[in-house]
Design a protein around this motif. Structure first.
Motif, short mmCIF file in Angstrom:
data_model
loop_
_atom_site.label_atom_id
_atom_site.label_comp_id
_atom_site.label_asym_id
_atom_site.label_seq_id
_atom_site.Cartn_x
_atom_site.Cartn_y
_atom_site.Cartn_z
N ARG A 119 0.83 -1.22 0.00
CA ARG A 119 0.00 0.00 0.00
C ARG A 119 0.86 1.26 0.00
N GLY A 120 2.02 1.18 -0.66
CA GLY A 120 2.90 2.34 -0.77
C GLY A 120 3.79 2.59 0.43
N GLU A 121 3.69 1.74 1.46
CA GLU A 121 4.52 1.91 2.66
C GLU A 121 5.66 0.89 2.66
N ALA A 122 6.91 1.39 2.77
CA ALA A 122 8.07 0.51 2.82
C ALA A 122 8.42 0.22 4.27
N MET A 123 8.44 -1.06 4.62
CA MET A 123 8.70 -1.48 5.99
C MET A 123 9.97 -2.32 6.06
N PRO A 124 10.87 -2.05 7.02
CA PRO A 124 12.04 -2.91 7.20
C PRO A 124 11.61 -4.36 7.34
N ALA A 125 12.38 -5.26 6.71
CA ALA A 125 11.95 -6.66 6.68
C ALA A 125 13.12 -7.62 6.76
N ALA A 126 12.82 -8.80 7.34
CA ALA A 126 13.71 -9.95 7.24
C ALA A 126 13.05 -10.88 6.23
N ILE A 127 13.83 -11.32 5.24
CA ILE A 127 13.27 -12.03 4.09
C ILE A 127 13.88 -13.43 4.02
N SER A 128 13.03 -14.41 3.83
CA SER A 128 13.48 -15.78 3.69
C SER A 128 13.16 -16.29 2.29
N VAL A 129 14.17 -16.89 1.65
CA VAL A 129 13.99 -17.51 0.34
C VAL A 129 14.42 -18.96 0.45
N GLY A 130 13.55 -19.88 0.01
CA GLY A 130 13.95 -21.28 0.04
C GLY A 130 12.79 -22.22 0.25
N THR A 131 13.12 -23.46 0.61
CA THR A 131 12.13 -24.53 0.71
C THR A 131 11.72 -24.84 2.15
N ASN A 132 12.25 -24.06 3.12
CA ASN A 132 11.91 -24.28 4.53
C ASN A 132 12.30 -25.69 4.98
N PRO A 133 13.60 -26.02 4.99
CA PRO A 133 14.04 -27.38 5.33
C PRO A 133 13.71 -27.78 6.76
N GLN A 134 13.50 -26.81 7.64
CA GLN A 134 13.16 -27.15 9.03
C GLN A 134 11.90 -28.01 9.10
N PHE A 135 11.00 -27.76 8.13
CA PHE A 135 9.73 -28.50 8.11
C PHE A 135 9.62 -29.38 6.86
N ASP A 136 10.79 -29.75 6.32
CA ASP A 136 10.87 -30.66 5.17
C ASP A 136 10.06 -30.16 3.97
N GLY A 137 10.13 -28.86 3.75
CA GLY A 137 9.41 -28.28 2.62
C GLY A 137 10.06 -28.63 1.30
N THR A 138 9.29 -28.55 0.24
CA THR A 138 9.81 -28.84 -1.10
C THR A 138 9.57 -27.68 -2.07
N GLU A 139 8.59 -26.84 -1.77
CA GLU A 139 8.27 -25.72 -2.66
C GLU A 139 9.10 -24.49 -2.29
N ARG A 140 9.72 -23.90 -3.30
CA ARG A 140 10.56 -22.72 -3.06
C ARG A 140 9.67 -21.49 -2.92
N THR A 141 9.88 -20.74 -1.85
CA THR A 141 9.03 -19.58 -1.58
C THR A 141 9.86 -18.35 -1.25
N VAL A 142 9.22 -17.19 -1.38
CA VAL A 142 9.78 -15.91 -0.93
C VAL A 142 8.83 -15.39 0.15
N GLU A 143 9.35 -15.24 1.37
CA GLU A 143 8.53 -14.77 2.49
C GLU A 143 9.22 -13.59 3.16
#
Length: 317
Positions: free
Chosen positions: A236-260
């Motif tokens: 909505r036009g507001e830039a907020m400081p962020a921590a960004i994760s890219v990957g498959t989330n191996p902690q939970f045995d993920g397989t789909e690559r995501t950007v969060e």
């Protein structure tokens, strides 16, 4: 700024213009030199500056399956070009039929008949027409017949990124793929951006106390290497400081690559269904699987702390 999709969208009463042609993916600092010069020449001549680009990327039509990762959407490129003073962007649908136009036919159909080019500004390695047979020398030769001038700009800016390689979209793609978003930022002149619509994921971040915006990105998006990054989440036009994760989330045995992206220090955000942007400032660490949820939470807290510090050091957005 006017935006046209196809030659038929160009106003029939369009007058003379200064034109530059290229994919211009990323609108990096080398591109900015060429586009900036086209705009300056247009102002000198008192005519509009037009950028001609293509969709899809020509390589996908010429060599199917070879579509490169895209550094910016056409909407984003248009915004960046408007910021450089461009008056109109023409997006040409790049079809098999279009790819068979000879260099001479391309010049007549696009530059002469439709855009009424007064001047054309390009880089030294510009190629066009069927099998990329046309070059700047041929473009200049035709200019004597069709009354336009050609100016060639050396776009070979260099910096520390990529060990001093000339700035190019190819270099940015490689840096992004390697997770070197700091190097990519040097070439682009701004952070690399990934955008998309926020969709519902597994919602584990919410359960762990770090609710994230899970992006559904457009096809062929250039996504950084798996890992954790500092940057910004813009909604909505507001830039907020962020921590960004890219990957498959191996902690939970993920397989789909995501950007969060986790918006730091923000509570109660509801971004589902919104189009958002994520800008990558710095790489923090690689993707890991921890021995326990407690160890994961401890590391996530450290990641958020470091991301906050880096954004503040950068001076905000």
């Amino acid at each position: 700024m006017q935006r046209w999709r196809g030659l038929e969208d160009i106003p029939e009463d369009w007058g003379r213009s200064v034109v530059t042609i290229g994919s211009y993916d990323g609108v990096h600092r080398g591109h900015q030199l060429i586009i900036g010069r086209a705009v300056a020449r247009a102002r000198e001549l008192g005519v509009p500056a037009v950028v001609v680009t293509f969709d899809p990327h020509p390589s996908e039509v010429v060599r199917p399956g070879s579509h490169p990762p895209l550094l910016a959407t056409h909407q984003r490129r248009a915004e960046l070009m408007a910021g450089l003073g461009v008056d109109a962007v023409l997006i040409l649908p790049f079809t098999a039929e279009f790819s068979r136009l000879t260099p001479a036919d391309f010049v007549v159909k696009v530059l002469v008949d439709k855009l009424h080019a007064r001047a054309v500004v390009e880089g030294p390695n510009f190629r066009f027409g069927h099998k990329a047979a046309g070059n700047v020398a041929f473009l200049r030769e035709l200019g004597t017949t069709y009354d336009y001038e050609v100016e060639v700009i050396d776009l070979y800016e260099r910096g520390e990124a990529g060990g001093g390689e000339p700035f190019s979209s190819t270099l940015v793609r490689r840096l992004v793929a390697e997770g070197d978003v700091t190097g990519a930022m040097e070439v682009l002149g701004r952070p690399h951006r990934v955008e998309g619509v926020v969709v519902r994921g597994a919602q584990r971040g919410r359960e762990l106390g770090f609710p994230t915006a899970n992006l559904e990105t457009p096809p062929h998006t250039a996504i950084p290497a798996d890992g954790v990054y500092a940057g910004w989440l813009t909604a909505r036009g507001e830039a907020m400081p962020a921590a960004i994760s890219v990957g498959t989330n191996p902690q939970f045995d993920g397989t789909e690559r995501t950007v969060e992206a986790y918006a730091i220090d923000r509570v109660g955000l509801d971004l589902y269904g919104l189009h958002v942007e994520v800008d990558f400032l710095a790489y923090l660490r690689g993707q890991e699987k921890f021995d326990s949820i407690e160890a994961l939470l401890e590391r996530m807290a450290a990641d958020v702390k470091r991301a906050r510090e880096l954004v503040e050091e950068h001076g905000g957005r």
